[in-house]
Design an enzyme around this catalytic site. Structure first.
Site, PDB file in Angstrom:
ATOM      1  N   SER A 113      43.295  41.060  36.708  1.00  0.00           N
ATOM      2  CA  SER A 113      42.237  40.473  36.277  1.00  0.00           C
ATOM      3  C   SER A 113      41.530  41.522  35.057  1.00  0.00           C
ATOM      4  O   SER A 113      40.601  40.725  34.448  1.00  0.00           O
ATOM      5  CB  SER A 113      41.259  40.306  37.522  1.00  0.00           C
ATOM      6  OG  SER A 113      41.204  41.625  38.219  1.00  0.00           O
ATOM      7  N   ASP A 146      29.422  41.373  40.483  1.00  0.00           N
ATOM      8  CA  ASP A 146      30.384  41.493  41.736  1.00  0.00           C
ATOM      9  C   ASP A 146      30.197  43.023  41.927  1.00  0.00           C
ATOM     10  O   ASP A 146      30.722  43.525  43.110  1.00  0.00           O
ATOM     11  CB  ASP A 146      31.329  40.862  41.657  1.00  0.00           C
ATOM     12  CG  ASP A 146      32.540  41.300  40.778  1.00  0.00           C
ATOM     13  OD1 ASP A 146      32.139  42.380  40.190  1.00  0.00           O
ATOM     14  OD2 ASP A 146      33.922  40.822  40.552  1.00  0.00           O
ATOM     15  N   HIS A 180      34.286  44.444  38.929  1.00  0.00           N
ATOM     16  CA  HIS A 180      34.984  44.156  37.857  1.00  0.00           C
ATOM     17  C   HIS A 180      34.020  44.404  36.455  1.00  0.00           C
ATOM     18  O   HIS A 180      32.861  44.328  36.663  1.00  0.00           O
ATOM     19  CB  HIS A 180      35.211  42.592  37.518  1.00  0.00           C
ATOM     20  CG  HIS A 180      36.425  42.211  38.470  1.00  0.00           C
ATOM     21  ND1 HIS A 180      35.989  41.658  39.738  1.00  0.00           N
ATOM     22  CD2 HIS A 180      37.812  42.255  38.218  1.00  0.00           C
ATOM     23  CE1 HIS A 180      37.425  41.533  40.211  1.00  0.00           C
ATOM     24  NE2 HIS A 180      38.490  41.819  39.607  1.00  0.00           N
TER      25      HIS A 180
END
Length: 343
Positions: free
Chosen positions: A75, A236, A239
């Site tokens: 990611s 969050d 990230h």
């Protein structure tokens, strides 16, 4: 890179002996599990749903066949946490590379959120079908959080790099970032996360250099700057934000450009070296790079030989992070190329 169950996986690994914590006693295990639950609850409420647009397309103008840039990994390579393709590391590197090379660059993003090193096999299969000129790989954090054996994880990465280089593709690997700065993870779990991620980064460096690629330490992306600046994280708190991914692109772009021979030599003039001697045995170079964010490591020769009494030689280099296009500039470059960026 990391998903909502990161803290739980770290705690589970610690409880069953990962990092030498298994003998620390029931009280410590209980504490780690509670820290993991608290972190998971906090992150689940804020996790971004869905990946950003890929941004696949041709960037920049100029003559000649486009450089094909393949982006593989997890990611962190996807750009999870932002909403516009122009904020993702792949688009930022592609737009910057097009300017440096004065050639169009075709971006192909093959990375998947949640990927581990074992998933690189499929990604490389797809990449080779695109005949990439250069590949950027960002992988390792999910292997750390899942407590995958370092040897197993690095073995998959080695295979990926060898397959790409055998096809004539240059490879730049952004090593595992420092997970010890993840705010939702409390102490002592955070300290373990830092140690495990640095061990992974060092092992990745040795393997990649020996397989014919080069590495860039990404500890800085989840290191001091992130620890002191919340704007580097997305909502969050796991990230990176758009600013965080821009920082990643800024340290990756010089190495990508240099691998293709389009990085201007003048850009490195006047930089202070790590030490007077920057060529070392690869194992020593890897350990140093893991503790010095932004360090590039590539194969080197000494007196005409690529191997010394303590193993292969490696060159450490600290490049000055370059300016990368802003999201608006990246979108403008894409629009000029005639392939609009989604998002």
């Amino acid at each position: 890179m990391i998903r909502t169950d990161t803290a739980r996986r770290l705690a589970t690994g610690a409880a069953y002996g990962g990092g030498g914590v298994g003998i620390a006693g029931a009280a410590l295990v209980a504490l780690l599990r509670e820290e993991a639950r608290a972190a998971r609850r906090r992150v689940e409420a804020r996790t971004t749903k869905g990946d950003p647009p890929s941004g696949d397309g041709v960037y920049g103008r100029g003559r000649g066949t486009p450089i094909v840039l393949a982006v593989l990994g997890d990611s962190s390579a996807v750009g999870l946490g932002v909403h516009r393709a122009a904020e993702t590391p792949g688009v930022l590197v592609a737009a910057g590379l097009a300017e440096l090379a004065e050639r169009p660059v075709r971006l192909v993003r093959l990375a998947k959120s949640g990927a581990r090193a074992a998933d690189l096999e499929v990604q490389v299969d797809r990449a080779l079908a695109e005949r990439p000129t250069v590949a950027v790989i960002m992988i390792g954090a999910n292997d750390v959080t899942a407590r995958t054996s370092t040897a197993v994880s690095v073995g998959h990465l080695t295979d990926a790099v060898r397959r790409l280089t055998a096809a004539g593709c240059e490879v730049v690997v952004g090593t595992c970032p420092d997970l010890g700065t993840i705010r939702p993870i409390a102490q002592p779990l955070r300290t373990l996360a830092r140690r495990w991620s640095r061990q992974m980064a060092a092992a990745q460096t040795v393997a990649v250099v020996e397989a014919g690629g080069r590495t860039v330490s990404l500890g800085s992306l989840l290191g001091p700057a992130f620890a002191s600046d919340r704007t580097m994280f997305s909502v969050d708190e796991f990230h990176p934000s758009g600013a965080g991914y821009a920082a990643a692109a800024a340290v990756l772009l010089p190495s990508v450009a240099d691998a293709l021979g389009v990085w201007p030599a003048r850009a490195d003039r006047g930089l202070r070296s790590l030490r007077r001697d920057t060529v070392r045995p690869v194992a020593h170079a890897a350990a140093r790079a893991a503790n010095r964010p932004g360090t590039e490591v590539q194969a080197a020769e000494v007196a005409g030989s690529d191997t010394g009494p303590r193993g292969p030689w490696a060159l450490l280099r600290r490049r000055r992070p370059t300016e990368v296009p802003t999201p608006e500039q990246a979108e403008h470059a894409e629009a000029e190329a005639g392939t609009p960026v989604a998002g």
